[in-house]
Scaffold this motif. Structure first.
Motif, short mmCIF file in Angstrom:
data_model
loop_
_atom_site.label_atom_id
_atom_site.label_comp_id
_atom_site.label_asym_id
_atom_site.label_seq_id
_atom_site.Cartn_x
_atom_site.Cartn_y
_atom_site.Cartn_z
N VAL A 1 -32.12 -9.45 -9.62
CA VAL A 1 -31.89 -10.38 -8.52
C VAL A 1 -32.10 -9.70 -7.17
CG1 VAL A 1 -30.32 -11.78 -9.93
CG2 VAL A 1 -29.37 -10.03 -8.41
N ALA A 2 -31.86 -8.39 -7.12
CA ALA A 2 -32.12 -7.67 -5.88
C ALA A 2 -33.60 -7.67 -5.54
CB ALA A 2 -31.60 -6.23 -5.99
N ARG A 3 -34.43 -7.61 -6.56
CA ARG A 3 -35.88 -7.58 -6.34
C ARG A 3 -36.45 -8.98 -6.15
NH1 ARG A 3 -40.19 -4.23 -6.77
NH2 ARG A 3 -42.16 -5.12 -7.47
N ASN A 4 -35.81 -9.99 -6.74
CA ASN A 4 -36.33 -11.36 -6.69
C ASN A 4 -35.31 -12.26 -6.00
OD1 ASN A 4 -38.83 -11.17 -8.67
ND2 ASN A 4 -37.15 -10.07 -9.65
N PRO A 5 -35.44 -12.49 -4.71
CA PRO A 5 -34.40 -13.18 -3.94
C PRO A 5 -34.10 -14.60 -4.41
CG PRO A 5 -35.96 -12.08 -2.49
CD PRO A 5 -36.54 -12.00 -3.86
N LEU A 6 -35.02 -15.26 -5.10
CA LEU A 6 -34.78 -16.63 -5.56
C LEU A 6 -34.24 -16.69 -6.98
CD1 LEU A 6 -37.99 -18.38 -4.11
CD2 LEU A 6 -35.69 -18.19 -3.10
N LEU A 7 -34.04 -15.54 -7.59
CA LEU A 7 -33.61 -15.47 -8.99
C LEU A 7 -32.10 -15.36 -9.10
CD1 LEU A 7 -34.48 -15.12 -12.01
CD2 LEU A 7 -34.46 -12.66 -11.58
N ARG A 8 -31.54 -16.04 -10.10
CA ARG A 8 -30.15 -15.82 -10.48
C ARG A 8 -30.09 -15.52 -11.97
NH1 ARG A 8 -27.37 -20.58 -12.34
NH2 ARG A 8 -28.75 -22.41 -12.34
N SER A 9 -29.02 -14.89 -12.40
CA SER A 9 -28.93 -14.44 -13.78
C SER A 9 -27.56 -14.73 -14.35
CB SER A 9 -29.21 -12.93 -13.86
OG SER A 9 -29.10 -12.47 -15.20
N THR A 10 -27.53 -15.03 -15.65
CA THR A 10 -26.29 -15.16 -16.40
C THR A 10 -26.26 -14.07 -17.45
OG1 THR A 10 -26.23 -17.57 -16.10
CG2 THR A 10 -24.91 -16.64 -17.90
N VAL A 11 -25.24 -13.22 -17.39
CA VAL A 11 -25.11 -12.10 -18.32
C VAL A 11 -24.18 -12.53 -19.45
CG1 VAL A 11 -24.42 -9.69 -18.61
CG2 VAL A 11 -25.41 -10.46 -16.44
N PHE A 12 -24.72 -12.56 -20.65
CA PHE A 12 -24.00 -13.05 -21.83
C PHE A 12 -23.68 -11.85 -22.72
CE2 PHE A 12 -24.56 -16.17 -25.69
CZ PHE A 12 -23.20 -16.09 -25.94
N ASP A 13 -22.39 -11.50 -22.79
CA ASP A 13 -21.98 -10.35 -23.61
C ASP A 13 -20.53 -10.51 -24.02
OD1 ASP A 13 -21.97 -7.75 -24.85
OD2 ASP A 13 -23.48 -7.11 -23.41
N MET A 14 -20.02 -9.56 -24.79
CA MET A 14 -18.67 -9.62 -25.31
C MET A 14 -17.64 -9.62 -24.18
SD MET A 14 -18.83 -7.01 -28.56
CE MET A 14 -18.99 -5.62 -27.44
N PRO A 15 -16.48 -10.21 -24.39
CA PRO A 15 -15.47 -10.28 -23.32
C PRO A 15 -15.09 -8.92 -22.74
CG PRO A 15 -14.91 -11.81 -25.07
CD PRO A 15 -16.09 -11.03 -25.57
N SER A 16 -14.90 -7.91 -23.58
CA SER A 16 -14.50 -6.60 -23.05
C SER A 16 -15.59 -6.01 -22.18
CB SER A 16 -14.15 -5.64 -24.20
OG SER A 16 -15.28 -5.39 -25.02
N VAL A 17 -16.86 -6.28 -22.52
CA VAL A 17 -17.97 -5.77 -21.72
C VAL A 17 -18.08 -6.55 -20.41
CG1 VAL A 17 -20.45 -5.36 -21.69
CG2 VAL A 17 -19.15 -5.01 -23.79
N SER A 18 -17.81 -7.84 -20.46
CA SER A 18 -17.84 -8.65 -19.24
C SER A 18 -16.81 -8.16 -18.23
CB SER A 18 -17.59 -10.12 -19.58
OG SER A 18 -18.67 -10.65 -20.32
N LYS A 19 -15.69 -7.65 -18.71
CA LYS A 19 -14.69 -7.09 -17.79
C LYS A 19 -15.26 -5.88 -17.06
CE LYS A 19 -10.57 -8.58 -20.35
NZ LYS A 19 -9.39 -8.14 -21.12
N LEU A 20 -16.02 -5.05 -17.77
CA LEU A 20 -16.66 -3.91 -17.13
C LEU A 20 -17.68 -4.39 -16.10
CD1 LEU A 20 -17.34 -1.56 -20.18
CD2 LEU A 20 -15.55 -1.30 -18.45
N ALA A 21 -18.41 -5.44 -16.43
CA ALA A 21 -19.46 -5.94 -15.54
C ALA A 21 -18.89 -6.44 -14.23
CB ALA A 21 -20.25 -7.04 -16.24
#
Length: 349
Positions: free
Chosen positions: A197-217
């Motif tokens: 997203v830093a490189r592509n100003p019009l882009l957004r992202s959804t990060v899909f991962d385990m709950p414990s990993v999402s806490k780190l994110a």
């Protein structure tokens, strides 16, 4: 040697290094943990006594360590004083940077390499028997790490550092041109999505991962883009992929699993994408004849001994076949990317 390998034979030389490499790996890792490379970056040309005053090792033990690291070429001793080699200065000196190899070495020491002593048992059993060293009943290392948050943090710090070493080759690909929403499946702490997203100003992202990993994110680089990087905790196999993304990215994910699991995930991506949507598979590729790729070789052994009991760094042709079986067209691979990486892409008709 008569009637056999001769001195100067590159395979024999590699063998001699290989059988000593486990000890030398740990010596280099110890030097990073003692911050010797960082010290020599600031004090190049230091005497052993100065290094000892900095790191606190007894004189004899430091002598042994420095000799070992010098044999790798990462340290150089000239006129009785020590210097970082160019490679050490580039990869190990800035040990507080998120992409430092110091994080990778520590992660491999703490997680990967203790498992490899179980390799014969695991390969004979056909499953990841080394997983028994980690508490829990989950079938993969990734699930069990949630029971050990400090080790999980070490693991993901190492994963992030290696990702940052190769991610530029991914985010610079023109395949992201025109993409507005990417689903980053198994996206870890969101480092890849943050760079995208830093490189592509019009882009957004959804990060899909385990709950414990999402806490780190939430506390990592992804957290600096709260409006453009969202977190979706869940199970990538049992939970539905959200509708809406026009691209699905599998970065360092599919290689963990076997063919049936890979086809399941690609089919879920196909169902979630609109017509014209793209799926991208980024990760290690071994050579087509499966004889080259030292990074991929290590990774495949790690998967089968510890992480998942299956998977490998597949050749690109395997991914291309699976993409077609899942229904994607316009399948192609960008190969020769850093650290034995490739990017296979398919488009939903």
């Amino acid at each position: 040697m008569k009637n056999g390998a001769q001195e100067g034979d590159p395979v024999l030389e590699r063998f001699h290094f290989l059988v000593n490499a486990p000890a030398l790996f740990h010596a280099v890792t110890t030097a990073t943990e003692l911050r010797i490379f960082a010290f020599l970056s600031e004090e190049s040309g230091a005497r052993a006594e100065e290094i000892q005053a900095f790191c606190g090792l007894p004189a004899h033990q430091l002598r042994v360590l420095l000799q070992a690291v010098c044999t790798t070429g990462l340290l150089e001793r000239r006129d009785g004083v020590y210097h970082n080699s160019r490679v050490a200065e580039e990869l190990l000196a800035a040990d507080d940077e998120p992409n430092s190899w110091s994080h990778i070495l520590t992660g491999w020491k703490e997680v990967y390499y203790p498992a490899f002593s179980h390799m014969t048992t695991a390969l004979r059993a056909g499953t990841n028997t080394a997983l028994a060293a980690h508490p829990g009943d989950e079938p993969t290392l990734y699930g069990r790490l949630a029971h050990n948050p400090p080790l999980e943090e070490v693991f993901h710090r190492a994963m992030t550092a290696f990702t940052l070493r190769s991610v530029d080759a991914l985010i610079e690909q023109p395949v992201f041109d025109g993409v507005r929403h990417v689903l980053d499946v198994g996206g870890g702490d969101g480092s890849t999505s943050a760079r995208l997203v830093a490189r592509n100003p019009l882009l957004r992202s959804t990060v899909f991962d385990m709950p414990s990993v999402s806490k780190l994110a939430s506390g990592a680089e992804a957290g600096t883009y709260p409006d453009r990087v969202s977190l979706m905790p869940g199970d990538i196999f049992t939970d539905r992929f959200p509708a809406g993304p026009d691209a699905v990215l599998f970065s360092h994910v599919l290689e963990i699993f076997d063919e049936d699991s890979i086809l399941l995930l690609l089919s879920k991506a196909y169902a979630a994408l609109p017509a014209g949507g793209r799926v991208m598979v980024y990760g290690y590729n071994v050579s087509d004849d499966e004889t080259e790729g030292v990074f991929g070789a290590r990774l495949g052994l790690y998967f089968n001994v510890l992480a998942s009991g299956r998977g490998m760094a597949y050749p690109a042709r395997d991914y291309e076949r699976w993409l077609r079986e899942a229904g994607f067209g316009e399948v192609a691979t960008v190969s020769g990317l850093p650290y034995e990486h490739g990017l296979s892409v398919g488009v939903k008709p």
